[in-house]
Structures are given as C-alpha cells and as structure tokens.
Design a protein around this motif. Sequence first.
Motif, PDB file in Angstrom:
ATOM      1  N   LYS A 323      40.743  34.787  33.875  1.00  0.00           N
ATOM      2  CA  LYS A 323      39.550  34.801  34.720  1.00  0.00           C
ATOM      3  C   LYS A 323      39.322  33.467  35.443  1.00  0.00           C
ATOM      4  O   LYS A 323      39.412  33.374  36.663  1.00  0.00           O
ATOM      5  CB  LYS A 323      38.315  35.135  33.865  1.00  0.00           C
ATOM      6  N   GLN A 328      38.110  33.948  39.090  1.00  0.00           N
ATOM      7  CA  GLN A 328      37.368  35.191  38.919  1.00  0.00           C
ATOM      8  C   GLN A 328      36.308  34.978  37.834  1.00  0.00           C
ATOM      9  O   GLN A 328      36.346  35.580  36.762  1.00  0.00           O
ATOM     10  CB  GLN A 328      38.321  36.335  38.539  1.00  0.00           C
ATOM     11  N   CYS A 329      35.387  34.084  38.133  1.00  0.00           N
ATOM     12  CA  CYS A 329      34.456  33.677  37.078  1.00  0.00           C
ATOM     13  C   CYS A 329      33.015  33.740  37.550  1.00  0.00           C
ATOM     14  O   CYS A 329      32.277  32.769  37.463  1.00  0.00           O
ATOM     15  CB  CYS A 329      34.794  32.273  36.572  1.00  0.00           C
ATOM     16  N   ILE A 332      30.600  35.454  33.901  1.00  0.00           N
ATOM     17  CA  ILE A 332      31.365  35.931  32.747  1.00  0.00           C
ATOM     18  C   ILE A 332      30.540  35.691  31.489  1.00  0.00           C
ATOM     19  O   ILE A 332      29.983  34.610  31.295  1.00  0.00           O
ATOM     20  CB  ILE A 332      32.707  35.186  32.627  1.00  0.00           C
TER      21      ILE A 332
END
Length: 671
Positions: A323, A328-329, A332
């Motif tokens: 991630k 892609q955070c 989270i």
Amino acid sequence: MDTIKNIILKKDITVDIHDSIENTINTMFKNKQGVIIVLAEGSPVGIVTERDILHIINTTINFKLEVKSILSLRHLITVNINRSIDYALHILVDNEIRRLVVVDKNNNFKGIVTQDILIKHLEDDTFKTNLLISSFIQESKDLICLEQNKTVEDAFKIMNKNNIGSIIVIDQDNNPIGILTERDTISIANNKIDLHIQIKNVMSSPIITVCETNQVKYVVDLMDEKKIRRVLVLQEDTNKPLSLLGMRDIAHSLKGNYGHLLEAKLKNMKNTLHHIGESVLEIYEDNGEHVIQWANEKAIKNFGRIIDKNVFTLIDEDIWNNKIKNKQCDKIKIKIKDKFFELICSHHFVKEKESLLLILRDISKFEYAVIDANKESEATKQELNILQGVIDQQKSIVIVSDGFKIISANKSLYKFFKVKGIEEFISEHKNLSNTFINHKNFFSLENKDKNWIENILKLDVKNRIVSILDLNIFEPKAFTVQVNPLSSDSKHYAVTLTDITEIKLESQQYHFHATHDALTGIYNRSYYFEKIANEIEQSKRYDTTFCIILLDIDHFKKFNDTYGHLKGDEVLIKLSETVQSHVRSADTFARWGGEEFIILLEKTTIDKAELIAEHFRKMVESMKIDGIEKVTASFGVTQFVKGDDDNSILKRADDALYDAKDAGRNRVVIK
C-alpha cells in the motif's frame, strides 16, 4: 498560481491623448489609484502619476493644455493579461515601478495592476515565515517632517525637491499628527484648493501606525483595509517614529525573500505539526532502509523513542510494500500494539530527495465502540432500523445521541457532512459538537468532553442555535436545535437540526435597514441615539470626553424649490459621501433629519473638533454638483461635560448651529 486577468483595475483609469490636464486630474481623483493611462486609438502610449501632478503644480503649466504635453519619454512597461501574479510582482520590483499596464496580444489596453493588489493576492507561502516589519526598515527612506502650520506650497516644494511621495506632519512638540501624500496632491489640484493654506487643514489624520515587530501579513491586510499605501513604523519600546513603509518596500523585500520562504516552508510546517492532534512521522530511505527521520510530539508520546528506527517496528511490512510504498495510502486502517489508527501519507521532496510523511489519526475509541456495538441485541438493531426509516424521510438533520456519540442518523446528516455513514462521520468528527463553530452568537462547547445535549438544554429554546460549516459550499449554516428524550427514563435523545440560515440573513438585513438612512446609506437618528447613550456611559465610567458636530445645509429649501427634489436628494447624497469618506472609523456620522446631519467624535476635545468641523466645512464648500453653483453648510460644535445627558449636549450643539446660521451661515461655531 492565478493570472492577473482576475485582479485588474479598469474603471476611470484612462484618458485620451487629446484630453486636458484638468480632466486627467479629475479622472485620477475619481479612481483613487493615483495613476492615469493615456490611450491613443485604444492602445496605451503614456502614463501620468501623482508624482507628475505634484511636479506640474510647482510649475506654471496651464491645466487646459492637452495631457500629451506633459507625457515624459520614459518607457511604458506593459504585460500580457495572461501572466501570473508572481511574474507581475517580479516585473514591478525589478523595474522600480508601482503599477503595470495590462494589454492583450494586440496591445489593446485591458487595465492595470498595482503593488498592493499583487501583494494581497500572493500565495500564502509568501507570509508563512512570519516576516517582521523591522526587516524592511533599513530599505525605507528616512523620514522627512514638516510643522503643521507650514503651507501646502511649502510641502509640495519639499516633496518635489526630495522626490518623495509623502511627508509627515508634526505638531510643535515634534509628534506626528498626520500625513500629506501624493494622493492628497490630486484632491488639492482637483478641488483647486489654495496652496497657501496650512497643511494641517488638508492632511490625512490620524496617521496609521504599526509597530516594528508586527508581521508583514498583518500590515498588508491593514493597508488594504484602510485603502492606504504607506504606514508609519514605530519603535516597539519608545513609540519613536522610525520610518515610512510603503507597498514598494514590502514588494522589494518579499521578492528577495520569496525563494528563501519556499525553502523554509517544510521547517515551518513541521513546527505546526507539533501542535496537531494526530501522530506524524517523516520517513527517509537511507541505504535501502526506511527509517523514521522525524516525529512530532504526539507520535513520540504514543510510540516512544522511535527516531532513526526502522519503520517496520511500527507498521506491518506487508501494508508498507503493498500500500504505502505504492502510494495507495488514503485512509488505511492499521493497528499498532493495542491501538487503532487511520493512516494517510504525503510524498514531498526536500533538496531533490523524496521523503514521506505518515499521518496517523487515533481511532481506537471508535473501533472499540464498534466492537462493543456489535454485541448489542438483535431487538435493539431492529428498533434502530425502524427509527432509521422514519428519520431518513426528514429534510432536517436528525440524529439519536446521548450527548457523546451518535447512535443513528438520517441521510441529511450524511449529505451535509459528505460522509457515507456514521462510521465515517465519527472517524472524522467523533462527536457532533466538534463541528459547532465557536462564535458568540451560537452555542458551542470549549470543553469537548462535556455532554453537549445536557448543556444546550440549559439554554432558553430561542437560544438553542448552532453554526456548522457546510462542506458542500464551504459556508457556515445556522441551525435551530430541537431535543426530545426517546422515553422518560432514556439517556438517549432525538435531536433535530433545522436550517434557518436564510431567516438569520433576513434578520441581519432588517437590522441594517433599521440603523441606516434609506437615501444616503449612512447611519440614521435611531443608531445615533444608541451610540450617544453608550458614549455617555463610557465617558462617565472612564473619565473621557467626546464631541458632537451638528451641521445643516444652508438654503437647502432653495435647491428643492429651484432645481427640484431630485436635485435636492443629489446634494444630500453628495454631502454624505464627501463627509463619510473622511470620517474616522471610530466616529459616527448620521443623518439627523431633512438637511441636518450629526457627527459623534470619540475621545476628541473641543479644539480638535473645531478643526475637524472647519475641514468638513471647506470640503462641503468645494463640492462640485452639476447645475448648482455652490453648496455650503453651517456647523455647531460642543463637547461633553460632566452632568450632560443626550438632550443637554444636543441642545448646546443646536444652539451653536443656530448662532452659525444667524452670523451669516457657512461657518463653524462652538459652545
């Protein structure tokens, strides 16, 4: 960065090359910008500034001549309308000018931009290092002062000789009491004021001052608010005048510091991050290892001594690789030890090297609340489902809460706060009371740990109003709050928030109409009575004084009888605009009735009030109204004395006004 096309000025900025000098001065007086662009067939061919007018006043040039006769041979600098604000500021500073002429690709005139407008619209980064005014003083010119009894002609000669745009006016004790600027030059020339009068009668007063320790952003905003281009800088400890500071000085210094400011941006951001409620970590890659290079105080409190530790000591390696490493955070959810966090990451560069900021919001209370909620009975869930179906039909925001957490809510809440459900709302706001805007006119809690429902129920029903920022339009909204217990023994309440923003706005508009004169737009008699009552109370309590000026337009009935009531209204409006534009912000100017007006001067003695009244008398006498040869007014002035009430002080002012009328009108009488 925005382009200059959205901030250009173009109203009353131009004259034709064949227009007269007199018309040029008149147009410059209207635009209040101190500049005129001379056009030939739509293209700029020259520029006339306040400095040019100051120069020709000291000569014998005939003002009936065409303006082209005074155009200098200096190069006219123009910029394209699509240039950026940052670029325009650099052009101004590099070329030692205060305004830029804006044209299109065909050299057609589009408008001008000025230093003060550009500085006002600079990106916030320019001011984030908290630059102080003291850093600019060395670059400012030394003060040149002139005693208040000197003539306007004396002042203009000194300004022209020293090539300066302003001069400080001082009293007999060398205290600064006012300022005479190039802008005053235009007003004096346009109104054909005698150059042999004393400068104290035409100076701008009081002079706006700032402390050397004030921040640049504050001074820029102050100059914009007061519509001025210069302030007097005072020494912090002694209040000794140090220097005049103008927009040009600020622009020079900002340009020199701009690159430095951007380089320091990250450092200042980190200082700010120490004071937020989330844990923040800065991660660097060093020889293939991802290490924690910096942490804010909240992170150190939560995780201990983690500087220079491998990031995997806190964050699971799989989450990192799958991630965070791949950027892609966005929100989270992770667990560190026994706590839950919502993680957001931000990539940036420092000296061409990428670093990563991790922001961890503690959502443990919410997560454990969810775990506990999952243990509720099926019967409770069914009741909530039934209630949910009912409240979803309501346009108002409806919630069920115990004053700490929201049990359920309708779709109106989700739409207003742009969330998908309660879980997301609690994650972002935790409690509804955290969204209440802290304002004196609305309910809010300083201590967010208190039960907000119990506290709002202590207020009268009419005062149960909150203000919340509408995230859809980014404007505050006003809501009434209706609270009803679910049952007699329940700790949960059904809370309804109804939008009353439009009603509040109508109330504000009503207040404006109730306190302002419909014709002139200035305050009315009702508002004056509110102010005078308060001023009398303040004077008695703090042993201060104040004055009032009562003025009446001479022979006003003649204007109505001779020219008609519309022309009479025009006289009233023109006088109101003339006086209002020169009344101090702390004073109150109101229409008393008919052709009578009243001015309340706070903390002012009779001597000063007499000078102010005389100044206004001359301003009225110099007004130009088409079709009317001359307008004059008579003035009655008095000072508050111990034992006065609103009737007694008004009676003295009225008597003084009567004496002024009886003595021949167009004069000031004090009592």
